[in-house]
Design a protein around this motif. Structure first.
Motif, PDB file in Angstrom:
ATOM      1  N   GLY A 214      16.861  27.329  21.242  1.00 47.27           N
ATOM      2  CA  GLY A 214      15.515  28.029  21.293  1.00 47.27           C
ATOM      3  C   GLY A 214      15.774  29.001  22.157  1.00 47.27           C
ATOM      4  N   GLY A 215      16.983  29.729  22.050  1.00 48.24           N
ATOM      5  CA  GLY A 215      16.813  31.039  22.782  1.00 48.24           C
ATOM      6  C   GLY A 215      17.666  30.961  24.321  1.00 48.24           C
ATOM      7  N   GLU A 216      17.414  29.628  24.603  1.00 46.19           N
ATOM      8  CA  GLU A 216      18.294  29.238  25.857  1.00 46.19           C
ATOM      9  C   GLU A 216      19.769  29.914  26.268  1.00 46.19           C
ATOM     10  OE1 GLU A 216      16.653  28.372  28.528  1.00 46.19           O
ATOM     11  OE2 GLU A 216      14.721  28.249  27.659  1.00 46.19           O
ATOM     12  N   GLU A 217      20.316  30.141  24.680  1.00 46.50           N
ATOM     13  CA  GLU A 217      21.621  30.428  24.923  1.00 46.50           C
ATOM     14  C   GLU A 217      21.891  31.759  25.696  1.00 46.50           C
ATOM     15  OE1 GLU A 217      21.039  28.684  20.586  1.00 46.50           O
ATOM     16  OE2 GLU A 217      19.705  29.566  22.271  1.00 46.50           O
ATOM     17  N   LEU A 218      20.823  32.444  25.815  1.00 45.10           N
ATOM     18  CA  LEU A 218      20.977  33.728  26.336  1.00 45.10           C
ATOM     19  C   LEU A 218      20.634  33.615  27.997  1.00 45.10           C
ATOM     20  CD1 LEU A 218      18.902  35.636  23.946  1.00 45.10           C
ATOM     21  CD2 LEU A 218      21.284  36.022  24.437  1.00 45.10           C
ATOM     22  N   HIS A 219      21.558  32.612  28.676  1.00 44.17           N
ATOM     23  CA  HIS A 219      21.273  32.125  30.087  1.00 44.17           C
ATOM     24  C   HIS A 219      21.471  33.121  30.765  1.00 44.17           C
ATOM     25  CE1 HIS A 219      20.247  28.757  32.456  1.00 44.17           C
ATOM     26  NE2 HIS A 219      21.201  28.754  33.021  1.00 44.17           N
ATOM     27  N   ASN A 220      22.312  34.172  30.943  1.00 41.46           N
ATOM     28  CA  ASN A 220      22.733  35.429  31.801  1.00 41.46           C
ATOM     29  C   ASN A 220      21.355  36.192  31.810  1.00 41.46           C
ATOM     30  OD1 ASN A 220      24.072  38.288  31.989  1.00 41.46           O
ATOM     31  ND2 ASN A 220      24.209  36.862  33.701  1.00 41.46           N
ATOM     32  N   ASN A 221      20.813  36.612  30.749  1.00 41.35           N
ATOM     33  CA  ASN A 221      19.681  37.188  30.468  1.00 41.35           C
ATOM     34  C   ASN A 221      18.296  36.630  31.492  1.00 41.35           C
ATOM     35  OD1 ASN A 221      21.167  38.793  28.967  1.00 41.35           O
ATOM     36  ND2 ASN A 221      19.867  38.698  27.174  1.00 41.35           N
ATOM     37  N   HIS A 222      18.541  35.136  31.215  1.00 40.17           N
ATOM     38  CA  HIS A 222      17.438  34.501  31.822  1.00 40.17           C
ATOM     39  C   HIS A 222      17.367  34.608  33.468  1.00 40.17           C
ATOM     40  CE1 HIS A 222      14.472  31.439  33.188  1.00 40.17           C
ATOM     41  NE2 HIS A 222      15.570  30.645  33.692  1.00 40.17           N
ATOM     42  N   HIS A 223      18.696  34.449  33.993  1.00 39.41           N
ATOM     43  CA  HIS A 223      18.937  34.201  35.476  1.00 39.41           C
ATOM     44  C   HIS A 223      18.753  35.709  36.036  1.00 39.41           C
ATOM     45  CE1 HIS A 223      20.224  30.475  37.144  1.00 39.41           C
ATOM     46  NE2 HIS A 223      20.199  30.178  35.856  1.00 39.41           N
ATOM     47  N   THR A 224      18.922  36.734  35.154  1.00 44.72           N
ATOM     48  CA  THR A 224      18.675  38.250  35.700  1.00 44.72           C
ATOM     49  C   THR A 224      17.151  38.767  35.779  1.00 44.72           C
ATOM     50  OG1 THR A 224      20.837  39.135  34.561  1.00 44.72           O
ATOM     51  CG2 THR A 224      19.218  40.707  35.027  1.00 44.72           C
ATOM     52  N   TYR A 225      16.429  37.936  34.739  1.00 45.22           N
ATOM     53  CA  TYR A 225      15.028  38.144  34.681  1.00 45.22           C
ATOM     54  C   TYR A 225      14.384  36.798  34.466  1.00 45.22           C
ATOM     55  CZ  TYR A 225      16.681  42.975  33.643  1.00 45.22           C
ATOM     56  OH  TYR A 225      17.054  44.160  33.875  1.00 45.22           O
ATOM     57  N   PRO A 226      14.238  36.111  35.534  1.00 47.23           N
ATOM     58  CA  PRO A 226      13.863  34.809  35.361  1.00 47.23           C
ATOM     59  C   PRO A 226      12.402  34.456  35.314  1.00 47.23           C
ATOM     60  CG  PRO A 226      14.191  35.195  37.761  1.00 47.23           C
ATOM     61  CD  PRO A 226      15.004  36.161  36.952  1.00 47.23           C
ATOM     62  N   THR A 227      11.452  35.473  35.296  1.00 45.20           N
ATOM     63  CA  THR A 227      10.011  35.540  35.131  1.00 45.20           C
ATOM     64  C   THR A 227       9.831  36.140  33.818  1.00 45.20           C
ATOM     65  OG1 THR A 227       9.422  37.557  36.311  1.00 45.20           O
ATOM     66  CG2 THR A 227       9.380  35.441  37.645  1.00 45.20           C
ATOM     67  N   SER A 228      10.731  36.425  32.858  1.00 43.81           N
ATOM     68  CA  SER A 228      10.464  36.793  31.586  1.00 43.81           C
ATOM     69  C   SER A 228       9.994  35.772  30.675  1.00 43.81           C
ATOM     70  CB  SER A 228      11.495  37.791  31.194  1.00 43.81           C
ATOM     71  OG  SER A 228      11.204  38.244  29.964  1.00 43.81           O
ATOM     72  N   ALA A 229       9.281  36.051  29.961  1.00 45.33           N
ATOM     73  CA  ALA A 229       8.816  35.054  28.765  1.00 45.33           C
ATOM     74  C   ALA A 229       9.719  35.308  27.585  1.00 45.33           C
ATOM     75  CB  ALA A 229       7.483  35.157  28.129  1.00 45.33           C
ATOM     76  N   LYS A 230      10.539  36.675  27.512  1.00 41.21           N
ATOM     77  CA  LYS A 230      11.493  36.863  26.416  1.00 41.21           C
ATOM     78  C   LYS A 230      12.909  36.708  27.008  1.00 41.21           C
ATOM     79  CE  LYS A 230      12.473  40.567  23.270  1.00 41.21           C
ATOM     80  NZ  LYS A 230      12.307  42.055  23.139  1.00 41.21           N
ATOM     81  N   LEU A 231      13.804  36.121  26.432  1.00 41.55           N
ATOM     82  CA  LEU A 231      15.156  35.813  26.959  1.00 41.55           C
ATOM     83  C   LEU A 231      15.940  37.071  26.467  1.00 41.55           C
ATOM     84  CD1 LEU A 231      15.436  31.902  27.071  1.00 41.55           C
ATOM     85  CD2 LEU A 231      14.353  33.679  28.681  1.00 41.55           C
TER      86      LEU A 231
END
Length: 407
Positions: A214-231
């Motif tokens: 579901g997009g969670e594969e982009l986990h480094n992106n998420h931890h860089t911008y954790p409050t972003s709805a787009k990963l």
């Protein structure tokens, strides 16, 4: 007797083939579709909407996701959200509920669900990190109170639809989140993969195409911008969860609050000022990623020089290849055993040493918290002047980029 026999045959047929009498490939497609909806519910509702408040969902969508997760996972919203928020707050420390850096990758892969269940019993975690989650009559009296009855109902539904094969469908549904979320994301997503940004943890992107999870594969992106709805951040990355969110948004069923910041380059200011500083701090991860690419390019230039002088394969060549792999990383991310060789490579190549030294000086602009804004602006101006006078093209170009940065 004939009627009883006929009834019994019908019961046996129903248990064998189910109400749908579906072919095996139809059952497979159904199971994959069901698990994908579950992944979408986790990433859109639990993760992006509830844990990080990066988007608001229409009540009808929220109720659908809550009901679906009750049927397919038995997870309680407050527990999941609290554990995930604690993971971000205590990332890669002993208090992190599921970091492979502290628990070990094998433990997280094999026992990710057990780690989750153990933390879900921590009342302090729920009280501190579980605020703002649904607390209506349904949540209190059904989803939380009877959390595992939902998956029991799902078992009956699967058996009714597919007969005996429904047991396999149900088993796949029950294993999907423990394997993909508790295992792959919590495990591999902090242990193996590539990093687009030097986030202050060990997070990695497992794949640039976030489809299966579901997009969670982009986990480094998420931890860089954790409050972003787009990963997804880079042009070549794809986040299917974001595609679903955009679809909901176009239907008026979702409102996005935040997406990754985009660095805007305008006219070059004669001198860096407070607005420049603000832009640099806001876009520090993207700027440092660009700086990292300059370091890699500088290493490639030095390698080319060694090759031209017949030193390919020499100890200096090997050290420089090692430096090319690691110099763009933060110092605390470089393995201790490799640091002497990298230090030697820096000593042999003054341009690389200067680039690394200037990077660390630049980082002080956002890591020092006891310095006034006026002093930081003065420090930024001094950094740009030093870079422009360094005689190193990469530093001169980067200083111009900083002075062109806009928030």
């Amino acid at each position: 007797m004939d009627s009883l026999s006929t009834l019994w045959d019908s019961v046996i047929a129903g248990l064998s083939d189910g109400w749908l009498h579906a072919a095996w490939w139809q059952v497979l497609l159904f199971a994959l579709g069901m698990t994908h909806v579950t992944i979408a519910a986790v990433t859109i509702f639990l993760h992006r909407s509830q844990a990080h408040r990066s988007l608001d969902l229409h009540p009808a969508v929220m109720h659908f996701f809550r009901a679906w997760l009750w049927l397919t996972t038995g997870m309680v919203t407050k527990e999941w959200v609290a554990i995930h928020r604690k993971h971000h707050a205590k990332c890669e420390t002993e208090e992190d509920p599921h970091s492979p850096q502290t628990h070990g990758i094998g433990t997280v892969l094999r026992e990710g669900s057990e780690l989750y269940r153990a933390e879900s019993k921590n009342r302090e975690t729920l009280a501190k990190y579980g605020h703002g989650t649904p607390d209506d009559w349904l949540e209190r009296n059904l989803y939380t109170r009877f959390s595992w009855q939902g998956v029991g109902l799902m078992l009956l539904i699967d058996v009714f639809l597919f007969g005996a094969l429904g047991l396999t469908v149900w088993a796949v549904q029950m294993a999907w989140i423990p394997i993909t979320a508790a295992g792959i994301i919590n495990g591999l997503g902090h242990w193996w993969g590539y990093r687009s940004f030097e986030a202050p943890d060990a997070s990695t992107n497992i794949s640039p195409w976030g489809i299966v999870i579901g997009g969670e594969e982009l986990h480094n992106n998420h931890h860089t911008y954790p409050t972003s709805a787009k990963l997804s951040v880079k042009p070549y990355e794809f986040d299917i969860g974001w595609a679903y969110i955009r679809g909901l948004e176009m239907l008026g069923l979702a409102t996005v609050r935040k997406t990754p910041p985009k660095l805007a380059l305008g006219s070059v200011r004669p001198v860096a000022d407070d607005k420049t500083l603000e832009a640099i701090i806001a876009h520090r991860y993207e700027l440092m990623a660009r700086y990292g690419r300059e370091l890699k390019a500088a290493c490639a230039d030095e390698l080319a020089r060694l090759k031209a002088t017949g030193q390919k394969g020499s100890p200096k060549w090997a050290q420089l290849r090692l430096a090319q792999r690691w110099l763009h990383r933060d110092d605390d991310r470089i393995p201790q055993a490799l640091r002497p060789q990298i230090a030697s490579a820096r000593a042999d190549h003054p341009v690389l040493d200067k680039l690394v030294t200037m990077r660390e000086e630049l980082r002080l602009l956002w890591t020092r918290t006891n310095v006034s804004a006026e002093q930081l602006v003065s420090d930024l101006q001094a950094w740009c002047k030093k870079a422009e006078e360094s005689g190193i093209a990469a530093l001169q170009d980067f200083a111009l980029r900083l002075r062109a940065a806009h928030a």
